[in-house]
Design an enzyme around this catalytic site. Structure first.
Site, PDB file in Angstrom:
ATOM      1  N   SER A  38       0.826  -1.204   0.000  1.00  8.90           N
ATOM      2  CA  SER A  38       0.000   0.000   0.000  1.00  8.90           C
ATOM      3  C   SER A  38       0.868   1.265   0.000  1.00  8.90           C
ATOM      4  O   SER A  38       1.665   1.458  -0.905  1.00  8.90           O
ATOM      5  CB  SER A  38      -0.947  -0.041   1.206  1.00  8.90           C
ATOM      6  OG  SER A  38      -2.010   0.860   1.052  1.00  8.90           O
ATOM      7  N   ASP A 183      -6.035  -4.074  -2.196  1.00  8.16           N
ATOM      8  CA  ASP A 183      -4.927  -3.691  -1.315  1.00  8.16           C
ATOM      9  C   ASP A 183      -4.244  -4.892  -0.667  1.00  8.16           C
ATOM     10  O   ASP A 183      -4.891  -5.758  -0.087  1.00  8.16           O
ATOM     11  CB  ASP A 183      -5.494  -2.771  -0.222  1.00  8.16           C
ATOM     12  CG  ASP A 183      -4.424  -1.997   0.512  1.00  8.16           C
ATOM     13  OD1 ASP A 183      -3.505  -2.630   1.058  1.00  8.16           O
ATOM     14  OD2 ASP A 183      -4.522  -0.756   0.560  1.00  8.16           O
TER      15      ASP A 183
END
Length: 297
Positions: A38, A183
């Site tokens: 991320s 993610d």
């Protein structure tokens, strides 16, 4: 001195990673290999591309974070559109602006695909919801019939940053159909285990591995209070995100990990003002300077 590094995820909290990198740079360390999830994948990509801490800081000062909130155009009022977009497109915002910005900034340093960086120098984590598995990019792209060296570095980072429900997932085409990728923090927010695995298979030299994690130590965390369904969902997501990595952190005795406590900042706080940005950067730098004074590698 060359070292390997891992930058954790954390959304907007990632400003603290810039401060940490600045302190590492001032100490004279250089990263040979990096892994991230991320927000950590963004900073890692810039570092591998050759950006200095000051250049990254300058980039972040130039942008308005809200530009990344690219909702879909519609004649329907946004208050209603956002829920329709969430239902049909699986996210409130497209995420295209983030990827376009990454493409531009990486291209400025001559980076477009994974062929443009040393093999094995940069890996990021994403989550394949279609097949129910964690994927390491670019290593696992062959499972989708994609040649890793032809794949966009910016797209890989965008995949790692596709926060569920907030940004639309990346749809990755393969010979078996379309795969929904979100993610990497859903399954591994701090992939220090990548380097541990390498050591077990004797694929790495004797370089130290330094981790930067956007949270306090597990032993210092307060217990979660769960009194309703919302708090249950929050605790469920946080446990799912952190439990896997915590086992590997414990096995390393935490001696090679810089913990930066930023729990008071919301991951998706894209309205973060300049004062808070600066405070995060300074916190990351301060914590890292203190850590490096006594780090025995």
């Amino acid at each position: 001195m060359y070292i390997d590094g891992v930058f954790s995820g954390g959304g907007i909290k990632g400003f603290a990673l810039i401060g940490a990198f600045k302190a590492i740079e001032m100490k004279g360390f250089k990263f040979k290999r990096l892994a991230g999830t991320s927000a950590g994948s963004i900073i890692s990509a810039f570092v591998i591309a050759g950006y200095t801490a000051d250049e990254i800081l300058e980039m972040m000062e130039e942008i308005d974070l809200k530009m990344f909130l690219d909702e879909r155009k519609s004649l329907i009022p946004f208050s209603l559109t956002k829920w329709l977009s969430l239902y049909w497109n699986l996210g409130l915002y497209k995420g295209n602006k983030l990827e376009e910005w990454l493409v531009m900034k990486l291209k400025d340093k001559g980076i477009v695909t994974f062929a443009d960086i040393p093999k094995g120098s940069f890996r990021v984590i994403a989550s394949d919801l279609t097949n129910g598995r964690l994927i390491v990019l670019p290593d696992d792209l062959h499972k989708y019939g994609i040649h890793p060296e032809s794949f966009s570095v910016a797209r890989a980072v965008r995949m790692s940053c596709s926060l569920p429900y907030f940004f639309e997932p990346v749809r990755l085409a393969s010979s078996t159909g379309t795969n929904i990728i979100v993610d990497g923090g859903v399954l591994s927010n701090f992939p220090i285990w990548l380097f541990q695995h390498d050591k077990k298979t004797n694929k790495t030299k004797s370089r130290p591995v330094l981790g930067i994690k956007l949270s306090m130590k597990e032993t210092e965390r307060p217990k979660r209070k769960i009194n309703n369904a919302i708090e249950l969902f929050s605790a469920l997501f946080e446990t799912m995100k952190d439990a896997h990595d915590s086992r590997h952190i414990s096995s390393r005795h935490e001696k090679d990990i810089i913990f930066i406590p930023v729990d008071d900042i919301v991951t998706t706080e894209f309205s973060l003002d300049e004062e808070k940005k600066l405070a995060l950067i300074e916190l990351g730098e301060k914590r890292t300077i203190e850590f490096l004074k006594t780090w025995t590698y």
